[in-house]
Structure formats: C-alpha cells, structure tokens
Design a protein around this motif. Structure first.
Motif, mmCIF file in Angstrom:
data_model
loop_
_atom_site.group_PDB
_atom_site.id
_atom_site.type_symbol
_atom_site.label_atom_id
_atom_site.label_comp_id
_atom_site.label_asym_id
_atom_site.label_seq_id
_atom_site.Cartn_x
_atom_site.Cartn_y
_atom_site.Cartn_z
ATOM 1 N N GLN A 1 0.863 -1.175 0.000
ATOM 2 C CA GLN A 1 0.000 0.000 0.000
ATOM 3 C C GLN A 1 0.898 1.224 0.000
ATOM 4 O O GLN A 1 2.105 1.110 0.155
ATOM 5 C CB GLN A 1 -0.911 0.003 1.224
ATOM 6 C CG GLN A 1 -0.138 0.090 2.547
ATOM 7 C CD GLN A 1 -1.092 0.185 3.734
ATOM 8 O OE1 GLN A 1 -1.788 -0.744 4.041
ATOM 9 N NE2 GLN A 1 -1.083 1.318 4.392
ATOM 10 N N ARG A 2 0.348 2.374 -0.178
ATOM 11 C CA ARG A 2 1.183 3.565 -0.269
ATOM 12 C C ARG A 2 1.447 4.132 1.110
ATOM 13 O O ARG A 2 0.615 4.047 2.010
ATOM 14 C CB ARG A 2 0.477 4.617 -1.132
ATOM 15 C CG ARG A 2 0.294 4.154 -2.556
ATOM 16 C CD ARG A 2 0.030 5.303 -3.463
ATOM 17 N NE ARG A 2 1.229 6.081 -3.721
ATOM 18 C CZ ARG A 2 2.199 5.703 -4.536
ATOM 19 N NH1 ARG A 2 2.145 4.554 -5.142
ATOM 20 N NH2 ARG A 2 3.237 6.470 -4.734
ATOM 21 N N VAL A 3 2.660 4.694 1.295
ATOM 22 C CA VAL A 3 2.927 5.456 2.506
ATOM 23 C C VAL A 3 1.996 6.647 2.428
ATOM 24 O O VAL A 3 1.996 7.392 1.453
ATOM 25 C CB VAL A 3 4.400 5.940 2.530
ATOM 26 C CG1 VAL A 3 4.605 6.969 3.610
ATOM 27 C CG2 VAL A 3 5.336 4.766 2.717
ATOM 28 N N SER A 4 1.149 6.821 3.444
ATOM 29 C CA SER A 4 0.153 7.882 3.309
ATOM 30 C C SER A 4 0.749 9.250 3.609
ATOM 31 O O SER A 4 0.285 10.245 3.103
ATOM 32 C CB SER A 4 -1.043 7.596 4.205
ATOM 33 O OG SER A 4 -0.603 7.428 5.528
ATOM 34 N N SER A 5 1.811 9.289 4.442
ATOM 35 C CA SER A 5 2.353 10.604 4.789
ATOM 36 C C SER A 5 3.869 10.579 4.821
ATOM 37 O O SER A 5 4.470 9.664 5.376
ATOM 38 C CB SER A 5 1.876 11.012 6.179
ATOM 39 O OG SER A 5 0.500 10.872 6.278
ATOM 40 N N ALA B 1 -0.348 3.789 14.820
ATOM 41 C CA ALA B 1 0.077 4.242 13.487
ATOM 42 C C ALA B 1 1.531 3.803 13.288
ATOM 43 O O ALA B 1 2.349 3.948 14.196
ATOM 44 C CB ALA B 1 -0.018 5.761 13.417
ATOM 45 N N GLU C 1 7.207 2.128 1.053
ATOM 46 C CA GLU C 1 5.820 2.002 0.566
ATOM 47 C C GLU C 1 5.403 0.555 0.427
ATOM 48 O O GLU C 1 4.264 0.183 0.699
ATOM 49 C CB GLU C 1 5.687 2.647 -0.817
ATOM 50 C CG GLU C 1 5.529 4.134 -0.785
ATOM 51 C CD GLU C 1 5.466 4.732 -2.190
ATOM 52 O OE1 GLU C 1 5.691 4.006 -3.173
ATOM 53 O OE2 GLU C 1 5.209 5.938 -2.274
ATOM 54 N N GLU D 1 2.671 3.200 7.288
ATOM 55 C CA GLU D 1 1.771 4.325 6.981
ATOM 56 C C GLU D 1 2.491 5.661 6.793
ATOM 57 O O GLU D 1 2.076 6.485 5.991
ATOM 58 C CB GLU D 1 0.727 4.455 8.099
ATOM 59 C CG GLU D 1 -0.293 3.333 8.049
ATOM 60 C CD GLU D 1 -0.848 2.946 9.403
ATOM 61 O OE1 GLU D 1 -1.689 2.046 9.437
ATOM 62 O OE2 GLU D 1 -0.439 3.523 10.434
ATOM 63 N N SER D 2 3.558 5.877 7.585
ATOM 64 C CA SER D 2 4.230 7.184 7.503
ATOM 65 C C SER D 2 5.740 7.024 7.546
ATOM 66 O O SER D 2 6.253 6.057 8.103
ATOM 67 C CB SER D 2 3.851 8.073 8.694
ATOM 68 O OG SER D 2 2.466 8.234 8.756
#
Ligand SMILES: Cc1cc2nc3c(=O)[nH]c(=O)nc-3n(C[C@H](O)[C@H](O)[C@H](O)COP(=O)(O)O)c2cc1C
Ligand SMILES: Nc1ncnc2c1ncn2[C@@H]1O[C@H](COP(=O)(O)OP(=O)(O)O)[C@@H](O)[C@H]1O
Length: 324
Positions: free
Chosen positions: A7-11, A55, A87, A92-93
């Motif tokens: 999944q994509r690193v969201s931040s 998180a 990623e 997540e970040s």
C-alpha cells in the motif's frame, strides 16, 4: 514481502515536528539500502503496530548520518528510493528528519524523550540491536529501553539478520558495491542493486561498433555506482523489462578520459530512448574493464559478454523479488 500487503505510505514528514502526535509504533534507523535486516525491523514494526492499533512510522534522516560524520563515499539508496521501498512494506508514515547541526548536538536521552516520546508519541519503538544514536552516538538499546520503560513505553530489539554467516549491514553492502561484487550485494539486499538515471547522448561510437549503448546519467551525486567493470543487468525502460550488458568505467580502448560513464547495451532492442528514464539492476559481474588493442578486439569481447549475460539472466528470470 507479500504483494497483498502493498500500500502507499500515506504521509511523508520532513521533520518530526510535523508529526500529528497520534499514538504510534516507530522503527528508527538510517535504513541505507533497506536490506534484509532493515526489512525484518520494518516487518516487526508493521506486525506490532497492527496488533496494538498504533500508526506505523519509519523514522529516518534525510541524509544518512554517516555521510556527514564518518566520511563514507556514497549511499546505496536515495531518499526517494527509501520512500519507495518503505511504501512496499505497508508502513503508513515516514519521517525524513533533517540531520542538521542542531540535531547532531542532541544528547541521546533527549532524542528518546523529546523526539520519540513527545513528538512521535511512540508507544512502541523498534530498532536493530546495534543501533546507536544521539550526540557522539552514545545512546544504545539498553539506554533506550530504560528511558522508554520509565515512560510506560516498550522497546523491541531485533537481532541481526545473518547472510553468508555474518550480520547483514549497510557498510558491507557499500563495500561490495564499490568492489563490483553485485551478487553478494543482492543476497544482502534481498533484491538486485539498482541505479536510476536519464539516457543521454554519448560520442556515437556504440552504434558504429555494432553495440549501441544507452548512456545513463545518474542525477544524485551521492548514489554509489558499482566499481568499474562489465555486468549482466536487467533494465526497466518505458515500462518494459529488458536484459542487457552494462559497462561502468572510462572506456580506455576508445577515449582518453577519466570521467566514469555508465552505459547499457540492451539485448534484442532497437528503439531510440534518448531522454528517457531507465532503471538498471545489477545481476552479476562479468569481468573487469580492459584496454583492448583495437576496437575489433573490444567488439569480439562484447559479443562474448552478451552470450554470458543471456545465460545468467535466463536463469534468474523466475526469481521473484529480483525483477523490480
Ligand atoms: C558490454 C560492454 C563492455 C564494454 N567493455 C569495455 C572494455 O572492456 N573496455 C573499453 O575500453 N570499453 C568497453 N566498453 C565501452 C565501449 O568502448 C563503448 O560502448 C563505446 O565506446 C561506445 O561509446 P558511446 O556510447 O559513447 O558511443 C564496453 C561496452 C559495453 C556495452
Ligand atoms: N540495443 C540498444 N541498446 C541501447 N541503446 C539502443 C539500442 N538500440 C538503440 N539504442 C539507442 O541508441 C543510442 C545509443 O547509440 P550509440 O551509437 O551508442 O550513441 P551514444 O554514443 O549517443 O550512446 C541509445 O541511447 C538508444 O537511444
């Protein structure tokens, strides 16, 4: 890493002060190379973050500390490569802290209490056993564990991952790359070592010799190039995966210059690709760069290089995780 966890690193945060302060699990390190040891640490982070509903955050530096403090010659991964590799783990970040002079002066205790506890609100921290931090690198796992414990937080210490009978480390991989031992580097990285750049014009000799070469200009000056020599490579150009042979060096047979170039002859390929982006993955070292008595002798040798590369690349074709 499993495809379903992608999944994509969201931040992406450029400073720990930007982090919103939600309860987190944090993996801390320089993560140059994102090798199999780093991957184990991040896997641990993702697992415990999910279990504890925290998180997940990778905390690292925009510039590898060793580049500033220990005079190493280059890095295995650029910032964007580390973000891209992160990623793929499901984290997540990512915090890319500026390794500023002020930051380098931060005592080890303050790093844990101010950065990890106050700014990142870390309930769990994950590090490798040999991780050192803080001014003068005086902080170690034991110290971090004590401070976190006192604050009701937890430290997970990941044992070194062994490859070829020794602990995997970025510095071993940097040495391997500098010496051209890309096979060893691949075992430690869990993937082929790769570089990325734009295809520029050379001196138009390749086509005339019967082996046109895409000359690759690598934009990041700190990115380590494999030592001079000839390699079997896999390139990604315009979304296609193409086998090739790559020469890194000064081309002593053709030009009297000392500037190192990276050039790839792509197999079974005849498109104009000037100005295009290419990623080159190093599968095996074939030989040293040699000063041949004539261009004809060079061309004969390149034909042999191509045959060997076809055999080598044919046999790695099915190895998952090695194609990108
Ligand atoms: C597989 C491969 C191996 C090479 N090996 C050597 C070498 O051992 N010695 C050398 O002087 N040049 C070597 N070269 C570089 C050629 O001299 C170079 O491709 C040629 O000069 C064309 O340069 P250009 O792309 O700037 O026109 C090699 C190139 C390739 C693709
Ligand atoms: N098989 C191939 N491998 C690499 N480049 C190729 C190939 N076929 C065509 N090309 C194109 O030809 C160019 C290289 O030709 P070359 O004569 O070596 O000139 P230059 O010195 O500008 O690199 C490459 O940049 C690419 O656009």
């Amino acid at each position: 890493m499993a495809a379903e966890s992608v999944q994509r690193v969201s931040s992406i945060y450029l400073s720990s002060s930007e982090f919103p302060g939600i309860a987190s699990a944090v993996a801390v390190g320089a993560f140059d190379g994102f090798h199999v040891g780093h991957q184990r640490i991040v896997q641990e982070l993702v697992d415990c973050g999910h279990k504890a509903s925290l998180a997940t955050v990778i905390y690292t530096f925009r510039r590898n500390p060793k580049l500033t403090t220990r005079g190493i010659q280059g890095l295995l991964t650029t910032n964007s490569e580390r973000v891209e590799l992160a990623e793929k783990t499901g984290v997540e970040s990512i915090v890319l802290e500026d390794f500023s002079a002020r930051f380098q002066g931060l005592p080890a205790e303050a790093f844990v209490s101010e950065i990890l506890i106050s700014r990142l609100n870390a309930g769990v921290v994950v590090i490798g056993r040999d991780f050192h931090f803080g001014k003068g690198r005086t902080g170690n796992a034991e110290m971090m564990s004590r401070i976190l414990d006192n604050a009701g937080r937890r430290l997970i210490i990941v044992a070194p991952v062994m490859v070829d009978g020794e602990p995997c480390s970025s510095s071993i991989i940097r040495t391997s790359i500098a010496e051209g031992d890309v096979e060893r580097a691949a075992r430690l990285l869990g993937r082929f070592y790769s570089i990325e750049g734009v295809i520029v014009t050379g001196n138009q000799m390749g086509g005339r010799l019967g082996f046109p070469t895409a000359n690759v200009e690598v934009p990041d000056p700190v990115k380590l190039l494999p030592g001079n020599g000839v390699y079997a490579v896999r390139a990604v150009v315009d979304g296609a995966i193409v086998n090739g042979v790559c020469n890194i060096g000064v081309r002593p047979t053709i030009v009297a210059a000392s500037r190192r170039t990276v050039e790839v002859h792509l197999l079974d390929f005849d498109r104009q690709v000037y100005g295009h982006l290419v990623s080159v993955q190093f599968a095996a070292r074939l030989r040293e760069e040699v000063h041949f008595a004539s261009p004809t002798a060079l061309v004969k040798q390149i034909s042999r290089d191509v045959l060997r590369a076809r055999v080598i690349l044919g046999s790695v074709g099915g190895r998952q995780g090695m194609t990108k």
